[in-house]
Design a protein around this motif. Structure first.
Motif, PDB file in Angstrom:
ATOM      1  N   MET A  23      31.658  45.362  50.023  1.00 45.48           N
ATOM      2  CA  MET A  23      30.650  44.349  50.341  1.00 45.48           C
ATOM      3  C   MET A  23      31.223  43.243  51.221  1.00 45.48           C
ATOM      4  SD  MET A  23      28.147  44.099  46.988  1.00 45.48           S
ATOM      5  CE  MET A  23      29.399  44.076  45.711  1.00 45.48           C
ATOM      6  N   VAL A  24      32.427  42.779  50.915  1.00 46.06           N
ATOM      7  CA  VAL A  24      33.001  41.708  51.736  1.00 46.06           C
ATOM      8  C   VAL A  24      33.337  42.235  53.132  1.00 46.06           C
ATOM      9  CG1 VAL A  24      35.462  41.973  51.103  1.00 46.06           C
ATOM     10  CG2 VAL A  24      34.546  39.711  51.642  1.00 46.06           C
ATOM     11  N   GLU A  25      33.737  43.500  53.235  1.00 47.83           N
ATOM     12  CA  GLU A  25      34.030  44.062  54.551  1.00 47.83           C
ATOM     13  C   GLU A  25      32.766  44.295  55.370  1.00 47.83           C
ATOM     14  OE1 GLU A  25      36.517  47.501  54.079  1.00 47.83           O
ATOM     15  OE2 GLU A  25      38.338  46.273  53.945  1.00 47.83           O
ATOM     16  N   ALA A  26      31.615  44.383  54.683  1.00 49.94           N
ATOM     17  CA  ALA A  26      30.338  44.519  55.396  1.00 49.94           C
ATOM     18  C   ALA A  26      29.783  43.172  55.844  1.00 49.94           C
ATOM     19  CB  ALA A  26      29.328  45.231  54.506  1.00 49.94           C
ATOM     20  N   GLY A  27      30.525  42.113  55.590  1.00 52.05           N
ATOM     21  CA  GLY A  27      30.119  40.795  56.075  1.00 52.05           C
ATOM     22  C   GLY A  27      29.371  39.929  55.093  1.00 52.05           C
ATOM     23  N   TYR A  28      29.309  40.340  53.824  1.00 52.66           N
ATOM     24  CA  TYR A  28      28.646  39.516  52.815  1.00 52.66           C
ATOM     25  C   TYR A  28      29.593  38.441  52.302  1.00 52.66           C
ATOM     26  CZ  TYR A  28      24.780  42.818  52.637  1.00 52.66           C
ATOM     27  OH  TYR A  28      23.687  43.590  52.958  1.00 52.66           O
ATOM     28  N   ALA A  29      29.067  37.231  52.148  1.00 55.67           N
ATOM     29  CA  ALA A  29      29.838  36.161  51.516  1.00 55.67           C
ATOM     30  C   ALA A  29      30.004  36.516  50.044  1.00 55.67           C
ATOM     31  CB  ALA A  29      29.110  34.827  51.668  1.00 55.67           C
ATOM     32  N   LEU A  30      31.242  36.663  49.599  1.00 54.87           N
ATOM     33  CA  LEU A  30      31.525  37.180  48.261  1.00 54.87           C
ATOM     34  C   LEU A  30      32.310  36.176  47.441  1.00 54.87           C
ATOM     35  CD1 LEU A  30      31.534  39.726  46.334  1.00 54.87           C
ATOM     36  CD2 LEU A  30      33.819  40.200  47.276  1.00 54.87           C
ATOM     37  N   THR A  31      31.835  35.944  46.231  1.00 56.78           N
ATOM     38  CA  THR A  31      32.549  35.126  45.251  1.00 56.78           C
ATOM     39  C   THR A  31      32.847  35.999  44.043  1.00 56.78           C
ATOM     40  OG1 THR A  31      31.379  33.130  45.958  1.00 56.78           O
ATOM     41  CG2 THR A  31      32.494  33.050  43.822  1.00 56.78           C
ATOM     42  N   VAL A  32      34.108  36.008  43.613  1.00 59.51           N
ATOM     43  CA  VAL A  32      34.496  36.827  42.469  1.00 59.51           C
ATOM     44  C   VAL A  32      34.952  35.923  41.334  1.00 59.51           C
ATOM     45  CG1 VAL A  32      35.146  38.775  43.914  1.00 59.51           C
ATOM     46  CG2 VAL A  32      36.888  37.115  43.252  1.00 59.51           C
ATOM     47  N   VAL A  41      41.923  40.639  42.466  1.00 53.97           N
ATOM     48  CA  VAL A  41      41.401  39.335  42.890  1.00 53.97           C
ATOM     49  C   VAL A  41      42.120  38.866  44.141  1.00 53.97           C
ATOM     50  CG1 VAL A  41      41.093  36.921  42.250  1.00 53.97           C
ATOM     51  CG2 VAL A  41      40.711  38.710  40.539  1.00 53.97           C
ATOM     52  N   GLU A  42      43.447  38.928  44.115  1.00 52.90           N
ATOM     53  CA  GLU A  42      44.223  38.475  45.269  1.00 52.90           C
ATOM     54  C   GLU A  42      43.920  39.322  46.499  1.00 52.90           C
ATOM     55  OE1 GLU A  42      45.831  35.760  45.351  1.00 52.90           O
ATOM     56  OE2 GLU A  42      45.769  35.322  43.199  1.00 52.90           O
ATOM     57  N   ASP A  43      43.728  40.625  46.308  1.00 54.34           N
ATOM     58  CA  ASP A  43      43.380  41.490  47.436  1.00 54.34           C
ATOM     59  C   ASP A  43      42.053  41.074  48.050  1.00 54.34           C
ATOM     60  OD1 ASP A  43      43.603  44.105  49.038  1.00 54.34           O
ATOM     61  OD2 ASP A  43      41.679  44.345  48.014  1.00 54.34           O
ATOM     62  N   LEU A  44      41.062  40.793  47.196  1.00 51.26           N
ATOM     63  CA  LEU A  44      39.747  40.406  47.701  1.00 51.26           C
ATOM     64  C   LEU A  44      39.791  39.040  48.376  1.00 51.26           C
ATOM     65  CD1 LEU A  44      37.660  41.707  44.686  1.00 51.26           C
ATOM     66  CD2 LEU A  44      37.596  42.614  47.028  1.00 51.26           C
ATOM     67  N   LEU A  45      40.602  38.134  47.870  1.00 49.35           N
ATOM     68  CA  LEU A  45      40.743  36.830  48.515  1.00 49.35           C
ATOM     69  C   LEU A  45      41.340  36.985  49.910  1.00 49.35           C
ATOM     70  CD1 LEU A  45      42.036  34.604  45.546  1.00 49.35           C
ATOM     71  CD2 LEU A  45      39.702  34.822  46.425  1.00 49.35           C
ATOM     72  N   ARG A  46      42.318  37.879  50.048  1.00 49.06           N
ATOM     73  CA  ARG A  46      42.907  38.122  51.374  1.00 49.06           C
ATOM     74  C   ARG A  46      41.877  38.695  52.339  1.00 49.06           C
ATOM     75  NH1 ARG A  46      47.385  39.767  48.148  1.00 49.06           N
ATOM     76  NH2 ARG A  46      46.697  41.949  48.223  1.00 49.06           N
ATOM     77  N   ARG A  47      40.880  39.393  51.811  1.00 49.08           N
ATOM     78  CA  ARG A  47      39.853  40.001  52.651  1.00 49.08           C
ATOM     79  C   ARG A  47      38.717  39.028  52.986  1.00 49.08           C
ATOM     80  NH1 ARG A  47      40.491  45.719  52.608  1.00 49.08           N
ATOM     81  NH2 ARG A  47      42.067  46.370  51.095  1.00 49.08           N
ATOM     82  N   GLY A  48      38.766  37.835  52.396  1.00 48.04           N
ATOM     83  CA  GLY A  48      37.770  36.821  52.744  1.00 48.04           C
ATOM     84  C   GLY A  48      36.887  36.344  51.613  1.00 48.04           C
ATOM     85  N   ALA A  49      37.076  36.868  50.408  1.00 51.05           N
ATOM     86  CA  ALA A  49      36.285  36.421  49.267  1.00 51.05           C
ATOM     87  C   ALA A  49      36.780  35.065  48.782  1.00 51.05           C
ATOM     88  CB  ALA A  49      36.375  37.439  48.129  1.00 51.05           C
ATOM     89  N   THR A  50      35.970  34.404  47.974  1.00 47.77           N
ATOM     90  CA  THR A  50      36.390  33.189  47.283  1.00 47.77           C
ATOM     91  C   THR A  50      36.359  33.464  45.776  1.00 47.77           C
ATOM     92  OG1 THR A  50      34.120  32.338  47.245  1.00 47.77           O
ATOM     93  CG2 THR A  50      35.499  31.684  49.100  1.00 47.77           C
ATOM     94  N   GLU A  51      37.056  32.618  45.030  1.00 50.71           N
ATOM     95  CA  GLU A  51      37.164  32.823  43.593  1.00 50.71           C
ATOM     96  C   GLU A  51      36.487  31.677  42.846  1.00 50.71           C
ATOM     97  OE1 GLU A  51      40.558  33.536  40.089  1.00 50.71           O
ATOM     98  OE2 GLU A  51      41.155  33.142  42.170  1.00 50.71           O
ATOM     99  N   ALA A  52      35.724  32.020  41.818  1.00 53.50           N
ATOM    100  CA  ALA A  52      35.097  31.014  40.948  1.00 53.50           C
ATOM    101  C   ALA A  52      35.863  30.972  39.625  1.00 53.50           C
ATOM    102  CB  ALA A  52      33.640  31.360  40.695  1.00 53.50           C
ATOM    103  N   ALA A  53      35.991  29.776  39.078  1.00 51.94           N
ATOM    104  CA  ALA A  53      36.743  29.604  37.831  1.00 51.94           C
ATOM    105  C   ALA A  53      35.940  30.024  36.615  1.00 51.94           C
ATOM    106  CB  ALA A  53      37.199  28.152  37.692  1.00 51.94           C
ATOM    107  N   ASP A  54      34.603  30.006  36.731  1.00 56.62           N
ATOM    108  CA  ASP A  54      33.771  30.360  35.585  1.00 56.62           C
ATOM    109  C   ASP A  54      32.440  30.923  36.073  1.00 56.62           C
ATOM    110  OD1 ASP A  54      32.039  28.043  36.166  1.00 56.62           O
ATOM    111  OD2 ASP A  54      33.633  26.835  35.271  1.00 56.62           O
ATOM    112  N   VAL A  55      31.675  31.470  35.129  1.00 61.69           N
ATOM    113  CA  VAL A  55      30.409  32.125  35.473  1.00 61.69           C
ATOM    114  C   VAL A  55      29.415  31.135  36.057  1.00 61.69           C
ATOM    115  CG1 VAL A  55      28.421  33.372  34.542  1.00 61.69           C
ATOM    116  CG2 VAL A  55      30.733  33.978  33.798  1.00 61.69           C
TER     117      VAL A  55
END
Length: 298
Positions: A23-32, A41-55
């Motif tokens: 999904m992130v490689e297809a250009g969607y803004a992604l939060t994990v 998680v670290e792999d997805l962050l390197r690909r452009g995702a952001t991380e949320a601390a809680d739900v």
């Protein structure tokens, strides 16, 4: 959707990591959501995702939230947090293998709070998740299915709408019932054969390539005959969970579950004797051992 929705993902484990990656490689803004295993998680962050601390933070930042969790208790907890955070106009897509009884209750709760629930459980393996070729059976209205289809197509090679909300999880349990039922039959047949002079290799030489052969049989027997522990990486603990859900659904439906209860009880026994982390084909060893046949090392 005229604009790409903001995507949230809870559960970036073996299956979720590949789905989120696509999904992130297809250009969607992604939060994990942060995960105990930091590697995906670290792999997805390197690909452009952001991380949320809680739900709550994740829900506030996203329009569509995907869940890929162990089962209904975890899904119920996360959906409860999403509702508490405010879910007006948001869509939750549950890709877990969940109990349809729970799914229908969560759909009603989300709808009351202004949100939408869709169930889209998965078939195939982490390899297909990474390649974007998973199968999914979707429970949703036709409009919701079409609205979400571009996102689902990022990670699914085959997406079938099987009915309204809850139908996806129902179909997934039926699918798993067939495979787990076969696992129980194979295991018992192999034990009977071993007691009567038919070893696993001989059994396989007759059944393999015949009318009773199939992809599931091949991965099951790859462990039985070749002792490949990684041939079918699905734990007996998860198999037992799925059969508990299936039996619960049968009970709610007023169905006499003779076969499903027997399959569930066999898996319950495997977990009760401490073998829940074994993979499904290893049920053949357990049934053999319980009947005085030691197949290990054969």
């Amino acid at each position: 959707m005229t604009e790409k929705p903001r995507i949230g993902f809870v559960g970036v484990g073996l299956m979720g990591h590949g789905m989120a990656k696509n999904m992130v490689e297809a250009g969607y803004a992604l939060t994990v959501l942060g995960h105990r295993n930091r590697e995906p998680v670290e792999d997805l962050l390197r690909r452009g995702a952001t991380e949320a601390a809680d739900v709550a933070t994740l829900a506030g930042a996203c329009d569509v939230i995907f869940l890929c969790l162990p089962g209904s208790p975890q899904v119920e907890a996360v959906v409860g947090e999403i509702i508490s955070a405010g879910c007006e106009g948001k869509t939750v897509v549950d890709c877990s293998t969940s109990n349809p009884v729970s799914t229908r209750a969560l759909e009603a709760a989300l709808r009351k709070a202004g949100g939408v629930l869709v169930d889209a459980p998965l078939s195939r393996t982490p390899k297909e998740a990474w390649e974007g070729t998973l199968d999914t059976m979707v429970g949703a209205s036709q409009d919701d299915f079409e609205r979400l289809r571009p996102v689902i197509d990022c990670w699914a090679g085959k997406a079938v709408r099987v009915g309204e909300v809850g139908a996806g999880h129902t179909m997934k349990l039926l699918n798993n019932f067939l495979s787990l039922g076969y696992a129980a039959i194979y295991s018992e047949a192999l034990a009977i054969g071993a007691k009567n002079g038919i070893d696993a290799a001989t059994f396989h030489s007759v059944i393999g390539g015949g009318r009773m052969d199939c992809g599931f049989y091949q991965t099951f027997m790859k462990y039985v005959v070749e002792r490949d522990r990684d041939a079918h990486k699905f734990t007996l603990r998860n198999a037992h969970k799925d059969m508990r859900y299936l039996v619960s659904l049968a009970t709610e439906s007023g169905i006499a579950g003779y076969v499903s209860s027997a399959v569930k009880n066999g898996l319950a026994t495997a977990e009760a004797i401490g073998r829940g982390d074994d993979y499904l084909p290893m049920l053949s060893d357990i049934v053999a051992e319980l009947n005085g046949v030691d197949r290990k090392g054969s």
